[in-house]
Design an enzyme around this catalytic site. Structure first.
Site, PDB file in Angstrom:
ATOM      1  N   LYS A 162      32.894 -59.254  -3.612  1.00 51.77           N
ATOM      2  CA  LYS A 162      33.602 -60.458  -3.185  1.00 51.77           C
ATOM      3  C   LYS A 162      33.992 -60.231  -1.736  1.00 51.77           C
ATOM      4  O   LYS A 162      34.609 -59.213  -1.398  1.00 51.77           O
ATOM      5  CB  LYS A 162      34.850 -60.700  -4.037  1.00 51.77           C
ATOM      6  CG  LYS A 162      35.539 -62.025  -3.735  1.00 51.77           C
ATOM      7  CD  LYS A 162      34.664 -63.211  -4.112  1.00 51.77           C
ATOM      8  CE  LYS A 162      35.268 -64.535  -3.670  1.00 51.77           C
ATOM      9  NZ  LYS A 162      34.475 -65.695  -4.099  1.00 51.77           N
ATOM     10  N   SER A 232      29.571 -62.769  -3.091  1.00 52.27           N
ATOM     11  CA  SER A 232      30.170 -64.095  -3.191  1.00 52.27           C
ATOM     12  C   SER A 232      31.313 -64.173  -2.187  1.00 52.27           C
ATOM     13  O   SER A 232      32.209 -63.323  -2.204  1.00 52.27           O
ATOM     14  CB  SER A 232      30.688 -64.335  -4.613  1.00 52.27           C
ATOM     15  OG  SER A 232      31.333 -65.582  -4.719  1.00 52.27           O
TER      16      SER A 232
END
Length: 370
Positions: A162, A232
């Site tokens: 992330k 992401s």
């Protein structure tokens, strides 16, 4: 910005069992399924090391379903773990959480699913999408592998990161200090951050040589990619949070992981290859009893840059109403759901340097028979 909660104790040398729970959600802040796991005694909060989540936002810069989910999870867990909220459940994809836990035990004689996590320091805005992020990610992947007892990169099957993005405020903050950023397009910054993170993973796993990397290749050299990277980007953090999944010796439990690289969004045989490696049927849709053995499917989705899929034109990059990554998630989600026979799958859009152009890694976690 995310509140800084107390860090969990570092993972020790004992090799325990990795558990993965799939929990449906009714909305981005719904943690009732997680609370039910705790209440039933199936899982203790201190055993949780990471949470993957699919939320029903747009997956773009202003997708605030991700920080909403993060706040709810932090409140439920009361401790700092790796949280990867991926926005966008287009098509038939179902919002859900994958709760990854580590339970201390004696270990086993063979190999089993292993997990390790690590975090970079917060990045300055001018470091996002540049070599500083690549190098920091590579170092964090190495730490996460060590935490999982994964000494051979070949045993690593999926690395989830992330990563942050640039906002107008972050760009202005850098400018006030006399610093320039990698891009002034906040949406483009998501791709550069994902790309830098993926190149860092490839560097750590030996898939990409260090001498091939500099700022100029990030987002411009699709031939440089990792076959096991998934990144992401989100507004809810300023650092990279790294989750490494592999099969490591000494771990116990029935779970194993396998991966393949999809060459494009309709590469069904790649998904079937991962299923076959785990002893699951590799033709047709999985029957219900086999589908229940699949704990998780994790995949990346990206439209091809040339606007073609196997020579046929697609309009994902030309649609001004629906972002291309949203089209890609729906496409890959449909292909994966047809293979597995279920829609609660972790399909993430934006695959810069994550697999070949228009393709991406796919990994399956399943319970082994016996």
């Amino acid at each position: 910005m995310r509140a800084h909660l107390p860090a969990k104790k570092s993972q020790g040398p004992a090799m325990p069992e990795c558990l993965v729970f799939r929990v449906p959600t009714r909305h981005p802040a719904d943690v009732s399924g997680l609370d039910a796991l705790f209440a039933s005694g199936a899982l203790a909060p201190e055993e949780v090391v990471a949470v993957f989540g699919k939320t029903e936002g747009n997956g773009c810069v202003n997708d605030f379903t991700r920080p909403l989910a993060v706040m709810a999870l932090e409140a439920a867990l009361g401790a700092r773990v790796a949280l990867v909220m991926s926005g966008g459940t287009e098509g038939g994809l179902s919002p859900h959480l994958l709760v990854v836990a580590r339970r201390e035990g004696a270990g086993g004689p063979g190999t089993a699913l292993a997990v390790g996590t690590a975090f970079t320091d917060d990045f300055l805005p001018e470091e996002i999408g540049r070599m500083a992020q690549v190098r920091a990610t590579a170092a964090a992947v190495a730490r996460a592998m060590a935490a999982a007892g994964l000494t051979d990169p070949a045993d690593v099957h999926f690395v989830q990161v992330k990563c942050p993005l640039l906002t107008s405020a972050r760009i202005q903050e850098a400018a006030a200090r006399g610093q320039d950023v990698s891009t002034h397009d906040t949406y483009a910054s998501m791709g550069l951050s994902r790309g830098a993170s993926a190149l860092g993973i490839g560097l750590a796993l030996g898939e990409i040589p260090g001498e091939a990397l500099d700022d100029s290749v990030i987002g411009t050299r699709p031939d440089l990619f990792s076959g096991r990277a998934s990144a992401s980007a989100g507004i809810e953090l300023m650092r990279n949070e790294v989750i490494v999944l592999g099969n490591a010796p000494g771990w116990s439990g029935p779970l194993r992981i396998a991966h393949r690289v999809m060459r494009d969004g309709i590469d069904l045989p790649a998904i079937q290859g991962a299923l076959a490696e785990l002893g699951l049927p590799a033709s047709g849709q999985l029957p219900p009893e086999a589908a229940e053995r699949v704990v998780a499917l994790l995949a990346k989705a990206e439209p091809t840059g040339d606007g073609l899929i196997r020579g046929r034109r697609h309009i994902m990059n030309d649609d001004s109403d629906i972002n291309a990554t949203r089209h890609a998630r729906a496409l890959v989600g449909g292909v994966a759901a047809a293979a597995i026979g279920r829609t609660d799958l972790f399909v993430s859009g934006g695959a810069e340097h994550q697999g070949p152009d228009g393709g991406g890694p796919v990994a399956v976690i399943a319970r082994m028979n016996g």
